[in-house]
Design an enzyme around this catalytic site. Structure first.
Site, short mmCIF file in Angstrom:
data_model
loop_
_atom_site.label_atom_id
_atom_site.label_comp_id
_atom_site.label_asym_id
_atom_site.label_seq_id
_atom_site.Cartn_x
_atom_site.Cartn_y
_atom_site.Cartn_z
NE ARG A 340 -2.81 1.10 3.46
CZ ARG A 340 -3.75 1.17 4.42
NH1 ARG A 340 -5.03 1.28 4.08
NH2 ARG A 340 -3.43 1.09 5.69
CG ASP A 631 -5.19 2.59 11.00
OD1 ASP A 631 -6.23 3.21 11.30
OD2 ASP A 631 -5.10 1.90 9.97
#
Length: 725
Positions: A340, A631
């Site tokens: 990613r 996160d």
């Protein structure tokens, strides 16, 4: 000061330049000169386009803010609102019908259904554990979690508890009866497994022999056919192994000598350079790229200490068996890896362009992660990733089809720099921003020959939902958000559009994260909802969770389920556009305090590790001491919700500050056992992490699309400079 090397018109941080030239390039067949010349051209051409796309985001947000401000105090007019979004180019006409044309996609993405891990590639140990989580012990996953209750003397304890072990074995046997039923009898009564004439033979305790109800489920074995060490079976496209060793501690207690059931678990893993990492400068980026290089070359290794012994963890080899027909059968031993990249928002000073400006980090990631992946494409590796010659890149936080088209253009330019065939670089589109959701079909169309993945990220998506409608009024509490009308429509729309555009058999349709890694019994009960919703993958927080979530794909034939769902009425864009406003804001003082404290504690618990320790993803105890995976996406929701309530007078800035100070003491206590932890209390004014958390809330309305990266990056650099890091 960062030491730099002049390369053409670029000023490249020496640590990055040396890494690329001395480590990343050798073995790729790409020359350093051609790479840097090509990279400079890509940067010169695309950085201005990137900047223009960000300006458009700001312009649309300003127009939406103005629309709501002009109607303050009035009831929301959904029809007028929708017409306005169409008028300003936020909501575009539906794209004409098309089918995705992606080719050369690995089976794990196109033709299989199973769990997906997301891990910070900055952490080599996490990256290795995830890569190796393709196969997981069902016995370990059950024994070590709350899936097996501790009632009736089945406590975990320190040594092996046979009462608990027997419960594990019973659970596993029930799974075998469900996933690979016998022609007669039950796996519970098995006394031996053997292979005769290419078929699995199971001896039962009544003295009879039987086979599988569906003999074709038996694929292969390891060891001696008469007394195999492992028997490989397949169900719903997923493999699992009955592992046999009568001399092992567990096998000794089992009538058939079975010591474990090994599950094919994390089919795919996203190695994350984005939301789960804290990378703010060239040094940090090189750590990321070096670990990705190790994964692509197959030589990533990490010293691990466990129980007083130290060993080297490496990437698992492939699994080799004797097939039912006697020929050799090899299965992939590792999770298929995506990487990613970061989105379009941030720049990074690892490279300065010809004007001295920081270069967009997403362009840098595209160039460097793709360059590194060549090692795996050209065979300069001991651990093959894609067997179809593809590189899989997840692109997050895109707003609408123009941004998806920009990614498609960037990938094409990178392919040209690296000499790769067109569409080698595949794209995973995160459907986590509102403008992408309402224009999802057009977004997929913009990358229709690269798309291998669409995924709902409801955490970030909720953050964008709040920020987009910041001026519309106070939103509902965080816990109520999941039952709002927009979110169900959003989740269904992703599946509806994915199926309508022909992603089945070519790409993953994914669902989001289970954020409570300790609550596995609840996950086993609830997360079956993802495959039932038509997702052929969904995110899990750990290898153990992947092993357990794999059970859901044995219960649900996802591809058959998708065929059913393709017939339903597609989700309504009107439902998606329903703003999650609180019908009234007359919460009690206690309810407001609880909401503020809960969000403040989550913000601080995450931010303090990000700023002080450079940890971008961690299990943070919530206000009730339940460990939650946090996160930047969870941070975005919490900070935006408090910013929204502050904006609309539900709370005051004094309440925010008071709560943050009280919760800082709680977070300090929760981290007391960490020797590297620096307490935030009582010196709040001089604590960088505390000030970052405060800024995220009180300046939350000003953050671009509600993103937390600008504040986090600036404050982390401040902390590093202050402490000589």
């Amino acid at each position: 000061m960062t030491e730099r090397v002049q390369v053409g018109g670029l000023q490249v941080a020496k640590v990055l330049f040396d890494f690329v030239n001395n480590e990343a390039i050798p073995g790729t067949g790409v020359s350093a000169d051609s790479f840097w010349t090509g990279a400079e051209a890509v940067i010169n051409d695309l950085a201005p386009k990137n900047k223009a796309l960000l300006a458009k985001r700001d312009d649309l947000q300003a127009k939406i803010n103005g629309w709501h401000q002009a109607r303050a105090g009035q009831a929301h007019d959904a029809a007028a609102y929708k017409a306005f979004l169409e008028e300003i180019g936020y909501l575009l006409p539906e794209a004409e019908d098309f089918q995705a044309g992606t080719q050369n996609v690995d089976d794990e993405i196109a033709r299989m259904a199973g769990p997906q891990l997301v891990v910070p590639v900055m952490n080599a140990r996490f990256a290795l554990n995830a890569s190796n989580a393709r196969w997981g012990s069902l016995y370990d996953a059950l024994y070590g979690t709350d899936v097996i209750s501790e009632e009736g003397g089945a406590e975990k304890g320190k040594g092996y508890n046979k009462v608990r072990g027997d419960k594990v074995i019973a659970f596993a046997r029930a799974f075998l009866d469900e996933a690979a039923p016998l022609e007669s009898g039950s796996h519970v009564d098995a006394t031996s497994y053997s292979v005769k004439n290419g078929a699995l033979v199971v001896a039962l305790k009544n003295g009879s022999e039987t086979g599988l109800k569906n003999a074709g489920q038996f694929l292969a074995f390891q060891g001696d056919a008469a007394k195999p060490q492992a028997v490989l079976l397949k169900h719903n496209g997923l493999h699992f192994e009955i592992q046999i060793d009568p001399s092992s501690p567990i096998g000794q207690t089992d009538a058939a000598g079975v010591k474990d059931v090994l599950m094919e678990a994390a089919l795919t893993t996203i190695m994350d350079c984005e939301d789960s990492v804290a990378a703010v400068d060239a040094d940090d980026k090189v750590v990321i790229y070096r670990n990705w290089l190790g994964l692509m070359k197959g030589n990533l290794a990490e010293e691990v200490s466990k129980g007083g012994t130290t060993f080297t963890r490496t990437m698992n080899p492939d699994r080799v068996y004797t097939g039912a027909d006697g020929s050799e059968l090899t299965l992939h031993g590792r999770s298929l890896l995506f990487v990613r990249n970061v989105g379009h928002l941030m720049t990074n000073d690892a490279i300065l362009d010809k004007h001295g400006n920081e270069v967009p980090e997403g362009i840098q990631d595209g160039l460097f992660t793709s360059l590194i992946a060549i090692h795996n494409l050209n065979g300069n590796t001991s651990r093959k990733n894609s067997r179809t010659g593809s590189v899989y890149i997840v692109k997050p936080k895109m707003h609408g089809p123009e941004e998806a088209a920009f990614t498609n253009e960037l990938f094409g330019r990178v392919e040209d720099v690296l000499g790769l065939p067109r569409n080698t670089l595949k794209v995973g589109i995160m459907d986590e921003e509102r403008r992408t959701t309402v224009n999802l079909k057009a977004c997929i169309k913009a990358a229709k020959d690269r798309v291998v993945f669409i995924n709902t990220g409801f955490l970030d998506r909720t953050g964008d939902e709040i920020h987009t409608s910041m001026e519309a009024g106070a939103v509902v509490r965080k816990g109520a958000m999941k039952s709002e009308k927009w979110i169900g429509a959003y989740e269904n729309n992703n599946v509806d559009v994915g199926l309508a555009t022909g992603l089945q058999g070519k790409a993953q349709i994914g669902k989001g994260m289970w954020a409570m890694p300790d609550l596995m019994a609840a996950m086993l009960e609830q997360k079956i909802g993802h495959p039932l919703a038509g997702a052929n993958t969904a995110w899990v927080p750990s290898p153990t969770a992947a092993t357990l979530h794999a059970l859901h794909y044995h219960k649900v034939d996802v591809f058959a389920r998708q065929a059913e769902l393709a017939k339903r009425t597609p989700a309504s864009v009107d439902d998606i556009l329903t703003i999650p406003l609180a019908p009234n804001t007359n919460w009690t003082a206690e309810e407001i305090k609880n909401e503020v404290d809960n969000n403040a504690q989550g913000i601080l618990g995450y931010v303090v590790r990000w700023i002080d320790q450079g940890v971008g993803c961690s299990k943070v105890p919530d206000i009730n001491d339940v460990g939650l995976m946090e996160d930047r996406a969870t941070l975005r929701i919490s900070s935006q919700l408090l910013a929204n309530w502050l904006r609309h007078g539900v709370i005051s800035q004094e309440q925010v500050v008071e709560s943050l100070k009280r919760m800082a003491v709680v977070v300090d206590r929760q981290n007391a056992s960490d020797p590297s932890y620096r307490p935030m209390a009582p010196d709040f004014d001089d604590n960088v992490a505390f000030q970052a958390a405060l800024e995220l809330v009180v300046e939350g309305t000003k953050q671009p699309n509600g993103y937390t990266e600008p504040v986090l990056h600036r404050r982390r650099r401040e902390f590093k400079a202050k402490n000589g890091l």
